[in-house]
Design a protein around this motif. Structure first.
Motif, short mmCIF file in Angstrom:
data_model
loop_
_atom_site.label_atom_id
_atom_site.label_comp_id
_atom_site.label_asym_id
_atom_site.label_seq_id
_atom_site.Cartn_x
_atom_site.Cartn_y
_atom_site.Cartn_z
N ILE A 51 0.84 -1.20 0.00
CA ILE A 51 0.00 0.00 0.00
C ILE A 51 0.88 1.25 0.00
CG2 ILE A 51 -1.70 1.33 1.33
CD1 ILE A 51 -2.82 -1.21 -0.06
N ILE A 52 1.90 1.26 0.82
CA ILE A 52 2.81 2.41 0.87
C ILE A 52 3.51 2.59 -0.47
CG2 ILE A 52 4.97 3.25 1.90
CD1 ILE A 52 3.89 2.14 4.59
N ASP A 53 4.00 1.51 -1.06
CA ASP A 53 4.66 1.60 -2.37
C ASP A 53 3.70 2.10 -3.44
OD1 ASP A 53 7.00 0.67 -1.22
OD2 ASP A 53 6.75 -1.39 -1.95
N SER A 54 2.45 1.65 -3.39
CA SER A 54 1.45 2.09 -4.37
C SER A 54 1.15 3.57 -4.21
CB SER A 54 0.17 1.26 -4.22
OG SER A 54 0.43 -0.09 -4.54
N MET A 55 1.03 4.01 -2.98
CA MET A 55 0.76 5.43 -2.75
C MET A 55 1.93 6.29 -3.23
SD MET A 55 -1.46 5.49 0.73
CE MET A 55 -1.86 7.21 0.55
N LEU A 58 1.78 6.51 -6.98
CA LEU A 58 0.67 7.35 -7.44
C LEU A 58 0.81 8.82 -7.03
CD1 LEU A 58 -2.18 4.79 -6.74
CD2 LEU A 58 -1.34 5.52 -8.99
N GLY A 59 1.91 9.14 -6.34
CA GLY A 59 2.18 10.53 -6.01
C GLY A 59 1.60 11.04 -4.70
N PHE A 60 1.22 10.14 -3.81
CA PHE A 60 0.68 10.54 -2.52
C PHE A 60 1.78 10.58 -1.45
CE2 PHE A 60 -3.02 8.81 -4.75
CZ PHE A 60 -3.90 9.87 -4.61
N ASN A 61 2.89 11.18 -1.80
CA ASN A 61 4.07 11.19 -0.93
C ASN A 61 3.84 11.88 0.41
OD1 ASN A 61 5.53 9.86 -2.93
ND2 ASN A 61 6.05 11.78 -3.93
N GLU A 62 2.95 12.86 0.45
CA GLU A 62 2.73 13.59 1.70
C GLU A 62 2.12 12.72 2.81
OE1 GLU A 62 -0.75 14.51 -1.06
OE2 GLU A 62 1.39 14.33 -1.25
N TYR A 63 1.57 11.57 2.46
CA TYR A 63 0.98 10.66 3.46
C TYR A 63 1.93 9.56 3.91
CZ TYR A 63 -3.29 12.86 1.81
OH TYR A 63 -4.24 13.78 1.47
N LEU A 64 3.04 9.40 3.23
CA LEU A 64 3.91 8.24 3.46
C LEU A 64 4.52 8.20 4.85
CD1 LEU A 64 5.68 7.96 -0.01
CD2 LEU A 64 3.66 6.75 0.83
N ALA A 65 5.00 9.31 5.35
CA ALA A 65 5.63 9.32 6.68
C ALA A 65 4.63 8.88 7.74
CB ALA A 65 6.19 10.69 7.01
N PHE A 66 3.42 9.42 7.69
CA PHE A 66 2.38 9.04 8.64
C PHE A 66 2.06 7.56 8.53
CE2 PHE A 66 -2.12 8.15 9.33
CZ PHE A 66 -2.24 8.48 10.67
N LEU A 67 1.90 7.07 7.31
CA LEU A 67 1.55 5.66 7.11
C LEU A 67 2.66 4.72 7.57
CD1 LEU A 67 -0.24 5.82 3.67
CD2 LEU A 67 -1.27 5.34 5.88
#
Length: 90
Positions: A51-55, A58-67
């Motif tokens: 899920i993290i790799d998919s995000m 897809l360019g949702f980098n701003e959520y990665l640290a939280f996830l």
């Protein structure tokens, strides 16, 4: 959703339905990307890392640290729990 709003705020049913549709579409979008990656790797189970790799893809980098923090906390919490097989005994 209520936790993010002021105590006196109200959300119309139409707005709740719209938000639910958006969340459902977003989850499907991320899951579809993860599923495509699984097919390429000949795997069948989507993991938190997928899920993290998919995000990320897809360019949702701003959520990665939280996830990543959430996933690590979840994994630590699960280590302390008995396995599902042990819980079903009895």
């Amino acid at each position: 959703m209520k936790q993010a709003l002021p105590a006196n705020a109200k959300v119309a049913k139409e707005a709740k339905d719209c938000i639910q549709e958006c969340v459902t579409e977003f989850i499907g979008f991320i899951t579809s990307e993860a599923s495509d990656r699984l097919a390429k790797d000949d795997r069948k189970t989507i993991t938190g890392n997928d899920i993290i790799d998919s995000m990320r893809a897809l360019g949702f980098n701003e959520y990665l640290a939280f996830l990543q923090v959430f996933l690590e906390k979840r994994r630590k919490a699960l280590k302390g729990e008995p396995s599902a097989k042990r819980r079903k005994k009895g």
